[in-house]
Design a protein around this motif. Sequence first.
Motif, PDB file in Angstrom:
ATOM      1  N   LEU A 116       0.668  -1.197  -0.100  1.00  0.00           N
ATOM      2  CA  LEU A 116       0.054   0.114  -0.079  1.00  0.00           C
ATOM      3  C   LEU A 116       0.925   1.295   0.092  1.00  0.00           C
ATOM      4  O   LEU A 116       1.663   1.424   0.826  1.00  0.00           O
ATOM      5  CB  LEU A 116      -0.891  -0.175   1.163  1.00  0.00           C
ATOM      6  CG  LEU A 116      -1.845  -1.217   1.351  1.00  0.00           C
ATOM      7  CD1 LEU A 116      -2.790  -1.099   2.582  1.00  0.00           C
ATOM      8  CD2 LEU A 116      -3.216  -0.837   0.055  1.00  0.00           C
ATOM      9  N   ILE A 117       0.705   2.208  -0.957  1.00  0.00           N
ATOM     10  CA  ILE A 117       1.627   3.383  -1.132  1.00  0.00           C
ATOM     11  C   ILE A 117       0.707   4.493  -0.701  1.00  0.00           C
ATOM     12  O   ILE A 117      -0.489   4.733  -1.450  1.00  0.00           O
ATOM     13  CB  ILE A 117       1.883   3.615  -2.523  1.00  0.00           C
ATOM     14  CG1 ILE A 117       2.448   2.280  -3.017  1.00  0.00           C
ATOM     15  CG2 ILE A 117       3.005   4.822  -2.592  1.00  0.00           C
ATOM     16  CD1 ILE A 117       3.653   1.750  -2.436  1.00  0.00           C
ATOM     17  N   GLY A 118       1.039   5.237   0.528  1.00  0.00           N
ATOM     18  CA  GLY A 118       0.416   6.443   0.823  1.00  0.00           C
ATOM     19  C   GLY A 118       0.867   7.541  -0.081  1.00  0.00           C
ATOM     20  O   GLY A 118       2.024   7.711  -0.228  1.00  0.00           O
ATOM     21  N   LEU A 119      -0.126   8.412  -0.502  1.00  0.00           N
ATOM     22  CA  LEU A 119       0.253   9.432  -1.148  1.00  0.00           C
ATOM     23  C   LEU A 119      -0.631  10.726  -0.704  1.00  0.00           C
ATOM     24  O   LEU A 119      -1.685  10.810  -0.214  1.00  0.00           O
ATOM     25  CB  LEU A 119      -0.270   9.346  -2.708  1.00  0.00           C
ATOM     26  CG  LEU A 119       0.218   8.179  -3.417  1.00  0.00           C
ATOM     27  CD1 LEU A 119      -0.734   7.528  -4.687  1.00  0.00           C
ATOM     28  CD2 LEU A 119       1.643   8.256  -3.781  1.00  0.00           C
ATOM     29  N   ARG A 120       0.047  11.895  -0.987  1.00  0.00           N
ATOM     30  CA  ARG A 120      -0.694  13.249  -0.701  1.00  0.00           C
ATOM     31  C   ARG A 120      -0.914  13.814  -2.039  1.00  0.00           C
ATOM     32  O   ARG A 120       0.059  14.201  -2.792  1.00  0.00           O
ATOM     33  CB  ARG A 120       0.183  13.944   0.141  1.00  0.00           C
ATOM     34  CG  ARG A 120      -0.532  15.319   0.624  1.00  0.00           C
ATOM     35  CD  ARG A 120       0.245  16.107   1.680  1.00  0.00           C
ATOM     36  NE  ARG A 120       1.518  16.566   1.314  1.00  0.00           N
ATOM     37  CZ  ARG A 120       2.546  16.225   2.158  1.00  0.00           C
ATOM     38  NH1 ARG A 120       2.273  15.569   3.563  1.00  0.00           N
ATOM     39  NH2 ARG A 120       3.808  16.502   1.705  1.00  0.00           N
ATOM     40  N   LEU A 121      -1.973  14.418  -2.324  1.00  0.00           N
ATOM     41  CA  LEU A 121      -2.390  15.207  -3.433  1.00  0.00           C
ATOM     42  C   LEU A 121      -2.096  16.615  -3.261  1.00  0.00           C
ATOM     43  O   LEU A 121      -1.787  17.036  -2.166  1.00  0.00           O
ATOM     44  CB  LEU A 121      -3.750  14.810  -3.962  1.00  0.00           C
ATOM     45  CG  LEU A 121      -3.971  13.411  -4.102  1.00  0.00           C
ATOM     46  CD1 LEU A 121      -5.738  13.360  -4.383  1.00  0.00           C
ATOM     47  CD2 LEU A 121      -3.401  12.727  -4.984  1.00  0.00           C
ATOM     48  N   ALA A 122      -1.912  17.404  -4.399  1.00  0.00           N
ATOM     49  CA  ALA A 122      -1.598  18.651  -4.416  1.00  0.00           C
ATOM     50  C   ALA A 122      -2.444  19.672  -3.338  1.00  0.00           C
ATOM     51  O   ALA A 122      -1.810  20.487  -2.771  1.00  0.00           O
ATOM     52  CB  ALA A 122      -1.702  19.344  -5.658  1.00  0.00           C
TER      53      ALA A 122
END
Length: 355
Positions: free
Chosen positions: A300-306
Amino acid sequence: MSDVVLSGVFKRYGRVNALVGADLTVPAGQLTAVLGPSGCGKTTLLRCLAGFERLDAGEIRIDGTLVAGGGRHLPAHRRNIAVVPQEGALFPHLSVAENVGYGLDRAARRSGRIDEVLTLVGLAGYGDRMPHQLSGGQQQRVAVARALAPRPSVVLLDEPFSALDAGLRTGLRHDVREALRADGATGVLVTHDQGEALSVADQVAVLCEGRVVQSAPPTTIYREPADPWVAGFVGDAMLLPAVVEQGAARTALGILPVTGATADGPATVLVRPEQLRFADGRDAVAATVLRHDFHGHDALIGLRLADGTQVTARILDGAAPVPLGGEVTVRVDGAARAFPARTLAGLPAEYQLTA
Ligand code: ADP
Ligand code: MG
């Protein structure tokens, strides 16, 4: 084979409302999982079915016959229902065969039924063993064989595998399902484990605070959850604020086609982590990698959007696309399921899954 119908069942313990209008239909010859978090009323529902508790309101019918409700309470021993408890169900001083034959009359004991059910649960030839000579998993198999032996109309299993190792549990629950199926029994399996419910049951009934909020086949529960709470309970869910217009939702992950009946306007949409793809193109959005949780079969890859929204992508090969802090672009594959925006309000804090 019997189908079981609970209608509007209420059960109170003092001030605690354990069941508040539970409706459930258990189809004959199938395995229905009752899935819900701890304390939601699963055991109470089983105890009401078995006849160990009296209803405060509502009714229960087995094969159309009223067994509880409307002033009637058929005692447990007359309901032809067997219960497999969590653990410790066997008589320690009796052999496996004696345990299995305990509830049978002499004719049934002689008929070969004991060997038959031991074979069904994968324990042919174990009749002479004592319970302490068996592993935990084998003991639970014996408990299931004992439940099946008198040919009950319904078998109730209350988290029967929860004390066992994860690896053992998977094999055992499939064998138990096959044993119930081969015997034509109607089963109700209580569990708080969504993986267990989705993998073995023909039908999953999701229980939340004393009420069945959705009852459907596993794929429907996962793909078309009735509300955001179910979505979050039966898998990893991203619940994003959105504005729906003509079948498409504007979200932090771009403009997504939606399913589910939603009027135009504010909405909450469900996206599953496996729908996120690392891809570029016109409809891709930029994200920063925050986390990388490796799970063996996937990651699972945690990502933050703009805009600061945090989302999660599931990838199968387990390899991180870029190091932590790196920049990627992602895109949603398939449609998002939309719910009216107000359904998020009123959810307990732990289910406010919008990251
Ligand atoms: P689950 O099996 O889903 O964990 P239970 O059916 O055991 O849930 O319990 C539902 C609710 O009823 C919980 O709040 C629990 O504390 C309460 N409860 C269960 N049994 C009793 C009892 N005998 N007396 C008082 N409260 C109870
Ligand atoms: Mg319980």
